[in-house]
Design an enzyme around this catalytic site. Sequence first.
Site, PDB file in Angstrom:
ATOM      1  N   ARG A 294       1.020  -1.072   0.312  1.00  0.00           N
ATOM      2  CA  ARG A 294      -0.022  -0.166  -0.048  1.00  0.00           C
ATOM      3  C   ARG A 294       0.986   1.597   0.089  1.00  0.00           C
ATOM      4  O   ARG A 294       1.829   1.288   0.535  1.00  0.00           O
ATOM      5  CB  ARG A 294      -0.594  -0.055   1.510  1.00  0.00           C
ATOM      6  CG  ARG A 294      -1.571  -0.923   0.875  1.00  0.00           C
ATOM      7  CD  ARG A 294      -3.152  -0.657   2.403  1.00  0.00           C
ATOM      8  NE  ARG A 294      -1.791  -0.997   3.926  1.00  0.00           N
ATOM      9  CZ  ARG A 294      -2.602  -0.025   4.713  1.00  0.00           C
ATOM     10  NH1 ARG A 294      -3.970   0.274   4.633  1.00  0.00           N
ATOM     11  NH2 ARG A 294      -1.864  -0.103   5.864  1.00  0.00           N
TER      12      ARG A 294
ATOM     13  N   SER B 233       8.167  -4.758   6.139  1.00  0.00           N
ATOM     14  CA  SER B 233       7.945  -5.668   6.927  1.00  0.00           C
ATOM     15  C   SER B 233       9.087  -7.163   6.404  1.00  0.00           C
ATOM     16  O   SER B 233       8.682  -8.134   6.537  1.00  0.00           O
ATOM     17  CB  SER B 233       6.516  -6.367   6.706  1.00  0.00           C
ATOM     18  OG  SER B 233       6.422  -4.896   6.688  1.00  0.00           O
TER      19      SER B 233
ATOM     20  N   ASP C  94       7.086  -3.730   9.976  1.00  0.00           N
ATOM     21  CA  ASP C  94       5.088  -3.500  10.474  1.00  0.00           C
ATOM     22  C   ASP C  94       4.554  -3.775  11.615  1.00  0.00           C
ATOM     23  O   ASP C  94       4.284  -3.008  11.882  1.00  0.00           O
ATOM     24  CB  ASP C  94       4.520  -4.712   9.658  1.00  0.00           C
ATOM     25  CG  ASP C  94       4.783  -5.438   9.401  1.00  0.00           C
ATOM     26  OD1 ASP C  94       4.492  -6.825   8.744  1.00  0.00           O
ATOM     27  OD2 ASP C  94       6.296  -6.254   9.966  1.00  0.00           O
TER      28      ASP C  94
HETATM   29  C1  0WK Z   1      -1.193  -4.949   7.603  1.00  0.00           C
HETATM   30  C2  0WK Z   1      -0.201  -3.995   8.294  1.00  0.00           C
HETATM   31  C3  0WK Z   1       0.559  -4.001   7.522  1.00  0.00           C
HETATM   32  C4  0WK Z   1       0.945  -5.882   7.665  1.00  0.00           C
HETATM   33  C5  0WK Z   1       0.320  -6.377   7.648  1.00  0.00           C
HETATM   34  C6  0WK Z   1       0.228  -8.095   7.803  1.00  0.00           C
HETATM   35  O1  0WK Z   1      -0.064  -2.483   7.351  1.00  0.00           O
HETATM   36  O2  0WK Z   1       2.186  -3.544   7.488  1.00  0.00           O
HETATM   37  O3  0WK Z   1       2.523  -6.315   7.028  1.00  0.00           O
HETATM   38  O4  0WK Z   1      -1.173  -5.845   8.195  1.00  0.00           O
HETATM   39  O5  0WK Z   1      -0.961  -8.617   7.651  1.00  0.00           O
HETATM   40  P1  0WK Z   1      -1.124  -9.505   6.339  1.00  0.00           P
HETATM   41  O6  0WK Z   1      -1.206  -8.456   5.482  1.00  0.00           O
HETATM   42  O7  0WK Z   1      -0.057  -9.865   5.973  1.00  0.00           O
HETATM   43  O8  0WK Z   1      -2.280 -10.189   6.754  1.00  0.00           O
HETATM   44  C1  BGC Z   2       9.312 -10.699   8.494  1.00  0.00           C
HETATM   45  C2  BGC Z   2       8.749  -9.392   9.735  1.00  0.00           C
HETATM   46  C3  BGC Z   2       7.255  -9.351   9.259  1.00  0.00           C
HETATM   47  C4  BGC Z   2       6.614 -10.557   9.831  1.00  0.00           C
HETATM   48  C5  BGC Z   2       5.000  -9.897   9.480  1.00  0.00           C
HETATM   49  C6  BGC Z   2       8.501 -11.415   8.927  1.00  0.00           C
HETATM   50  O1  BGC Z   2       8.542 -12.507   7.880  1.00  0.00           O
HETATM   51  O2  BGC Z   2      10.497 -11.246   8.911  1.00  0.00           O
HETATM   52  O3  BGC Z   2       9.738  -8.673   9.672  1.00  0.00           O
HETATM   53  O4  BGC Z   2       6.999  -8.539  10.984  1.00  0.00           O
HETATM   54  O5  BGC Z   2       6.760 -11.152   8.491  1.00  0.00           O
HETATM   55  O6  BGC Z   2       4.947  -9.150   8.452  1.00  0.00           O
END
Ligand code: 0WK
Ligand code: BGC
Length: 922
Positions: free
Chosen positions: A547, A608, A662
């Site tokens: 994003r 992240s 993140d």
């Molecule tokens: C939303 C956060 C972002 C993070 C994500 C993790 O803004 O920084 O990496 O959540 O959740 P996912 O999208 O991997 O389920």
């Molecule tokens: C990364 C982290 C991150 C996490 C959640 C992991 O795979 O190594 O830096 O915070 O994922 O997104």
Amino acid sequence: MDSVEPAGLEPGARAPSCPQKGILQPSDSSELECLQQFKVTKIQLQQIQASLLGSMEQALMREASLAPGVRMLPTYVGSTPHGNEQGNFVVLELGASGASLRILWVTLTGIKGQRVEPKSQEFVIPQEVVQGTGQQLFDFAARCLVEFLDAHSVGNQGLQLGFSFSFPCHQTGLDRSTLISWTKGFRCSGVEGQDVVQLLRDAIQRQGAYSIDVVAVVNDTVGTMMDCEPGVGPCEIGLVVDTGTNACYMEEARHVAVLDEDRGRTCVSIEWGSFSDDKALGPVLTAFDHALDQASLNPGAQRFEKMIGGLYLGELVRLVLVHLAQNRVLFGGYTSPALLSQGSILLEHVTEMEDPSTGVVCVHTVLQDLGLNPEASDAELVQRVCVAVCSRAAQLCAAALAAVLSHLQRSREQQTLQVAVATGGRVLERHPRFHSILQETVKLLASECDVSFIPSVDGGGRGVAMVTAVAARLAKHRRLLEETLAPFRLSREQLEAVQTQMREAMAKGLQREPSSLRMLPTYVRATPDGSERGDFLALDLGGTNFRVLLVRVAEGGVQIINQVYSIPECVAQGSGQQLFDHIVDCIVDFQQKQGLRGQSLPLGFTFSFPCKQLGLDQGILLNWTKGFNASGCEGQDVVHLLREAIRRRQAVELNVVAIVNDTVGTMMSCGYEDPRCEMGLIVGTGTNACYMEELRNVAGVAGDSGHMCINMEWGAFGDDGSLGMLSTCFDVRVDQASINPGKQRFEKMISGMYLGEIVRHILLHLTSLGVLFRGQQTQRLQTRDIFKTKFLSEIESDSLALRQVRAILEDLGLPLTSDDALIVLEVCQAVSRRAAQLCGAGVAAVVEKIRENRGLEELTVSVGVDGTLYKVHPHFASLVAATVRELAPRCVVTFLQSEDGSGKGAALVTAVACRLAQMARV
Ligand code: 0WK
Ligand code: BGC
Ligand code: BGC
């Protein structure tokens, strides 16, 4: 002799009682009032049919009904025999035919039409046992079992027993059944309300002679229905008229309210013996019925059964004979003590007395045995009494059966129902006319139904063995499922061990000693204090979506405009230059859309992935995770890579101020609302956590006072093998198939990128064991990532009935049965529960560290959380919180779900940096 009215009666006329060749007819004038009472009209039968039908449907919907009605008890038998059931089974029958029990040794060949005659033995149960204590009864049964097994030397290995228990029971499984109330002269204390399977298991245990596995409890009607040769049937109704009477049938599962099931059929035991709707039965109940009921062990109960069951027919006849004798119509008014004693006329007597050829002789024999000396006319009248009582019984039974047929016709919306009824029980087998009257009356009351009656061969023993075979298969499957899922069921001790190991790894990581937890300083020293102001650009890379955000931090709060862009797999796993050029393309596209071209706003970059930060705007990527693998980035400063990409794109002005993980962005974002927020947690595609550590504990960063946010990179916890004891073969398969085998072991047990794959591997394993999908491996299930982690959230949602579970799995092209859906649900629950508990153990380790850091008795702290799995899964968040409460009881932890993601947090970190830089310049 006047012939009885032809079949197809006019309304109000009496129903057929099938004139019997050789049975003498009384002169019309002397037909006695009391016999008339046993004549039931077609209207009355239709009323009983209609009322019983109503009672059936009410009970199915679990609607309370005024009239004590039928019970409609699920039996957990989900299908009629497949015919491939095989094995040797012990069958114990209790209660089907009076005070006796029968034990059978049944061999199922699994080959259609190939039957092995069962070995069987009958044991009479002493009256004092029938009305003694439950322990006495079950010990008696267990002793008979031992005697039978000794006599038939069937060995002592893996004996599987099917328990045919012919009384009304609430079943909660094929091997769990609670007795509602005794019927048919049984009245053992301490059994009603108890699980009769457990009582039998305990009694067998007390014998200690054989290890017998009681795998199924079955009502005798179900055994009778299942005993139907597949070639003939399948029989979908089981009808028993022995000492008692009852029927079962295959009902559409969706019609059985207590079963949260919408597909397939399930067998329901009607327990029509307890039907007694006064409006319908009142008119046909005679004084003799009331007298019999009053004198019975259970007055007021089983009224319908007491008009039909073999335990009562003899008694009804006796009461009529006593009445006729006392009114000087019979035996010259003489009554013998035997005639006056309850139960002196048995079913056998009635059956014999009605026998067309030997009936009259038998009447004399029976009456003489009762100490009577009958005239010929007496004998003829006695026979007519038997006819009247039994004809009515058969007609009433037919009305009940007709109600079941009407219900099936209606629920299957079939104009003409074709169905086979398996019949069993001595009244049906031995009474000369009961069967034919039943057939005729059914034809009369349910003329649109084409009913075939299939007498069960050996009283349902084989049928019980069939159910036992199915139960054995399901029990085996259950055992294999438990064995497969057991490693996922973490004990308190195991979770405490994870918590302790994580604490040790944290301490080592902070001191820069070898540890699977890198404990990376983030150079974020404070959470926002609310004085931040300005417009900031933020990037959020590493989660499900990439994003670009415009964040305005103002007096009134924070406003965010964001745009989601995708990172194609080929870019995520292409070259670093490609990836960062793609990122800059998205930024430029966003700037154009937001009219920000030419503005160089401070930018916060949520990246992240594990980065060794040398400063707020310097982060060396240590290694990619979560399916990213862009080349030429690991070991590089990603802020530099971004700036290089910006430079390559000329005419773009961007001021990259901060790079944050993140978890840090999430902590900052939530910390803006709640200053007690000192930990950030992500459970999404990946998982990780950060928290505010005392600077004095952070080696390699100058300063002893104040705090610094530490990015734990706990996804890598256990990469040193310290989680080996928890790792299952399924985790190993997922890890080996990943693009970073051996890495991120903790993450691969917790996060969204991997849970679906763990489930898929377990399903493949269970299919190979034959537990799932009838052992048929499907191409689809062999496909990597076909079982999305979001399916776990959908499948485990409470609002989703099994039906939806099935829908999800069918979309995957998986041929499943209802049991399969349940098993898949359990697998998902086990995998997600372990993930949440491990995550909870990690959070408990961190908050306990913060509490001890500050030497506090009790710590109140908030944790900012983000990530699709945590947010979407119906139980994940509550399981994490429950685990933290258990493992860190001295910490009061509030989990704050981040609304705006970590992009806002990155902007706030940037704002703090800009404010500090501002102050430094002043
Ligand atoms: C939303 C956060 C972002 C993070 C994500 C993790 O803004 O920084 O990496 O959540 O959740 P996912 O999208 O991997 O389920
Ligand atoms: C990364 C982290 C991150 C996490 C959640 C992991 O795979 O190594 O830096 O915070 O994922 O997104
Ligand atoms: C019981 C039923 C049983 C029937 C026939 C009734 O008394 O309640 O469970 O099926 O007798 O044996």
